[in-house]
Enzyme design. Sequence first.
Site, PDB file in Angstrom:
ATOM      1  N   GLU A 237      12.095  19.653  50.367  1.00  0.00           N
ATOM      2  CA  GLU A 237      10.793  19.700  49.703  1.00  0.00           C
ATOM      3  C   GLU A 237      10.181  18.302  49.600  1.00  0.00           C
ATOM      4  O   GLU A 237      10.858  17.334  49.282  1.00  0.00           O
ATOM      5  CB  GLU A 237      10.939  20.304  48.297  1.00  0.00           C
ATOM      6  CG  GLU A 237      11.429  21.744  48.295  1.00  0.00           C
ATOM      7  CD  GLU A 237      10.402  22.734  48.864  1.00  0.00           C
ATOM      8  OE1 GLU A 237       9.239  22.351  49.072  1.00  0.00           O
ATOM      9  OE2 GLU A 237      10.799  23.901  49.094  1.00  0.00           O
TER      10      GLU A 237
ATOM     11  N   ARG B 235       5.586  34.486  38.935  1.00  0.00           N
ATOM     12  CA  ARG B 235       5.229  35.850  39.344  1.00  0.00           C
ATOM     13  C   ARG B 235       6.211  36.862  38.761  1.00  0.00           C
ATOM     14  O   ARG B 235       5.904  38.037  38.599  1.00  0.00           O
ATOM     15  CB  ARG B 235       5.268  35.949  40.878  1.00  0.00           C
ATOM     16  CG  ARG B 235       3.886  36.072  41.505  1.00  0.00           C
ATOM     17  CD  ARG B 235       3.983  36.204  42.998  1.00  0.00           C
ATOM     18  NE  ARG B 235       4.702  35.073  43.581  1.00  0.00           N
ATOM     19  CZ  ARG B 235       5.551  35.152  44.588  1.00  0.00           C
ATOM     20  NH1 ARG B 235       5.801  36.300  45.167  1.00  0.00           N
ATOM     21  NH2 ARG B 235       6.155  34.066  45.048  1.00  0.00           N
TER      22      ARG B 235
ATOM     23  N   CYS C 250      12.435  26.416  40.248  1.00  0.00           N
ATOM     24  CA  CYS C 250      12.838  25.339  41.162  1.00  0.00           C
ATOM     25  C   CYS C 250      11.850  24.184  41.117  1.00  0.00           C
ATOM     26  O   CYS C 250      12.243  23.020  40.984  1.00  0.00           O
ATOM     27  CB  CYS C 250      12.977  25.857  42.593  1.00  0.00           C
ATOM     28  SG  CYS C 250      14.452  26.878  42.794  1.00  0.00           S
TER      29      CYS C 250
ATOM     30  N   HIS D 105      15.449  23.630  49.265  1.00  0.00           N
ATOM     31  CA  HIS D 105      15.466  25.094  49.158  1.00  0.00           C
ATOM     32  C   HIS D 105      16.303  25.638  50.305  1.00  0.00           C
ATOM     33  O   HIS D 105      16.153  25.195  51.445  1.00  0.00           O
ATOM     34  CB  HIS D 105      14.044  25.668  49.256  1.00  0.00           C
ATOM     35  CG  HIS D 105      13.461  26.031  47.925  1.00  0.00           C
ATOM     36  ND1 HIS D 105      12.233  25.582  47.503  1.00  0.00           N
ATOM     37  CD2 HIS D 105      13.948  26.829  46.913  1.00  0.00           C
ATOM     38  CE1 HIS D 105      11.990  26.076  46.289  1.00  0.00           C
ATOM     39  NE2 HIS D 105      13.001  26.829  45.911  1.00  0.00           N
TER      40      HIS D 105
HETATM   41  N1  PCA Z   1      15.305  29.712  43.197  1.00  0.00           N
HETATM   42  C1  PCA Z   1      14.168  29.881  42.307  1.00  0.00           C
HETATM   43  C2  PCA Z   1      14.696  29.477  40.952  1.00  0.00           C
HETATM   44  C3  PCA Z   1      16.176  29.451  41.063  1.00  0.00           C
HETATM   45  C4  PCA Z   1      16.460  29.504  42.517  1.00  0.00           C
HETATM   46  O1  PCA Z   1      17.558  29.371  43.047  1.00  0.00           O
HETATM   47  C5  PCA Z   1      12.931  29.120  42.768  1.00  0.00           C
HETATM   48  O2  PCA Z   1      12.758  28.953  43.986  1.00  0.00           O
HETATM   49  O3  PCA Z   1      12.115  28.728  41.946  1.00  0.00           O
END
Ligand code: PCA
Length: 213
Positions: free
Chosen positions: A78, A88, A141, A165
């Site tokens: 990111e 959401r 996140c 991610h």
């Molecule tokens: N993914 C979510 C929150 C926790 C996770 O592992 C996100 O992308 O916000």
Amino acid sequence: MRALVTGFDPFGGGNVNASLEAVRRLPSRIGAIEVATATLPTSYARALAVLDEAIVRAGPRIVLCVGQAGDRAVPCVERVAINVQDARTPDNDGAQPVDLPVIAGGPPAYFSTLPIKAAVAALHAGGVPAEVSNSAGTFVCNHVFYGLMHLAATRMRAIRGGFLHVPALPGIGAHHGSAPPVSLDDIVRGIGIVLTVTASNLSEIDRTAAATR
Ligand code: PCA
């Protein structure tokens, strides 16, 4: 050199979170990097306090927070965290903030201080598919990523940090389209690659940080 890597507990009705499975499998040392790990709750109210405590305990120079994004086919480094909470779906405490800031009065956004392009290049070189992503979303996140970068800009200025991610695990809520699924082993190895490339670029990253202050 110490690094802290965090994963999230399962959320949204799932019972596995690829980020946590990967973080649990990290070795305690990768080359010269001592690796500490922590589990963050998928909770707007609680995640940042747990992260703060884990950072104080580990004293890391590098903090990499990892989360699962079921709609991504490959690990995504990111670029930017935004000062927005807009859910959401409810988090694990049932909270569902709409259009609220992560930190009232904070800057609109923070950039990752990981070498995102070098990380993606190193992942490709290591045989792990990866991309830069320009949005970490507006769920927990992004909240944690923003909170981490706020800490690194204020109280904990030696920290270089960012967010990765990762896709859901093959067969567990993954939506990979036609792309071959990325295995848990590849995700674990990918985290190691991101840490290694960050550690080896640290003096340059520090120079850039000093010049932009
Ligand atoms: N993914 C979510 C929150 C926790 C996770 O592992 C996100 O992308 O916000």
